[in-house]
Write a protein that holds these residues in place. Structure first.
Motif, mmCIF file in Angstrom:
data_model
loop_
_atom_site.group_PDB
_atom_site.id
_atom_site.type_symbol
_atom_site.label_atom_id
_atom_site.label_comp_id
_atom_site.label_asym_id
_atom_site.label_seq_id
_atom_site.Cartn_x
_atom_site.Cartn_y
_atom_site.Cartn_z
ATOM 1 N N ASP A 41 0.856 -1.186 0.000
ATOM 2 C CA ASP A 41 0.000 0.000 0.000
ATOM 3 C C ASP A 41 0.893 1.237 0.000
ATOM 4 O O ASP A 41 1.020 1.940 1.003
ATOM 5 N N LYS A 44 -0.741 4.686 0.849
ATOM 6 C CA LYS A 44 -0.927 4.902 2.291
ATOM 7 C C LYS A 44 0.389 5.291 2.945
ATOM 8 O O LYS A 44 0.432 6.182 3.798
ATOM 9 N N GLU A 45 1.463 4.650 2.527
ATOM 10 C CA GLU A 45 2.764 4.981 3.117
ATOM 11 C C GLU A 45 3.202 6.384 2.738
ATOM 12 O O GLU A 45 3.705 7.140 3.571
ATOM 13 N N SER A 171 6.111 -6.764 7.811
ATOM 14 C CA SER A 171 4.822 -6.700 7.128
ATOM 15 C C SER A 171 4.601 -5.301 6.558
ATOM 16 O O SER A 171 5.187 -4.321 7.046
ATOM 17 N N ASP A 172 3.748 -5.197 5.567
ATOM 18 C CA ASP A 172 3.431 -3.897 4.984
ATOM 19 C C ASP A 172 2.821 -2.980 6.026
ATOM 20 O O ASP A 172 3.172 -1.791 6.111
ATOM 21 N N GLU A 173 1.933 -3.520 6.849
ATOM 22 C CA GLU A 173 1.288 -2.728 7.907
ATOM 23 C C GLU A 173 2.328 -2.155 8.871
ATOM 24 O O GLU A 173 2.289 -0.977 9.212
#
Length: 176
Positions: A41, A44-45, A171-173
């Protein structure tokens, strides 16, 4: 400490002069999420980066630029024309064949692996560059035979003043 990650500093045999920057501090963000790999994402980042630096941007002490095309060729062209103080890469990283690599995109949006050595050669002559921030997995992993085989280590060894990277997968999150 339970509340802080482990940090590692590799001392190199040469000293560096202070790295002064006249404002604004220019941050170039490269957002790579190529086809055929787990999606990131990146929007979002990028929004999180802009939000975190909003006050500094309003004061005109920080300027954020986004590389339109996350290719190694576009990065080279941008750096040839513009001073950049911080290169912030968001994408996938791997450690294979005894070296760190970043996954940029090619012109069609497919993955294009760039070795630490190739990236270091590209960044070597950019005197305005002060920091490379690698928000990618395995950017600081090293082999048992060569502690400098990792991506961040290679960049610093080849003249980038400082690099921040992660040793393992994230993780991406958590990366955002």
């Amino acid at each position: 400490s339970d509340s802080r990650p482990i940090l590692r500093y590799l001392a190199l045999p040469r000293s560096r002069p202070p790295l002064l920057v006249s404002p604004p501090l220019v941050i170039l963000v490269v957002l790579a999420s190529p086809t055929g790999y787990p999606a990131l994402d990146v929007s979002k980042e990028f929004n999180a980066i802009e939000g975190a630096l909003a006050a500094l941007r309003a004061e005109k002490t920080v300027q954020i630029e986004r590389l339109e095309s996350p290719t190694i060729e576009a990065l080279n062209a941008y750096l040839e024309q513009n001073p950049v103080h911080v290169l912030h890469f968001v994408g996938h990283g791997v450690y294979q064949e005894d070296q760190g690599q970043l996954l940029f995109e090619d012109a069609e949006g497919n993955g294009h692996l760039v070795t630490a050595t190739a990236l270091a050669q590209l960044l070597h002559n950019h005197s305005s560059l002060r920091l490379v921030y690698l928000n990618a997995c395995e950017g600081a992993i090293a082999s048992n035979r060569d502690i400098f085989a990792g991506l961040a280590q290679t960049l610093v060894q080849e003249g980038v003043p400082a690099a921040i990277a992660m040793q393992y997968a994230i993780s991406d999150e958590a990366a955002i």
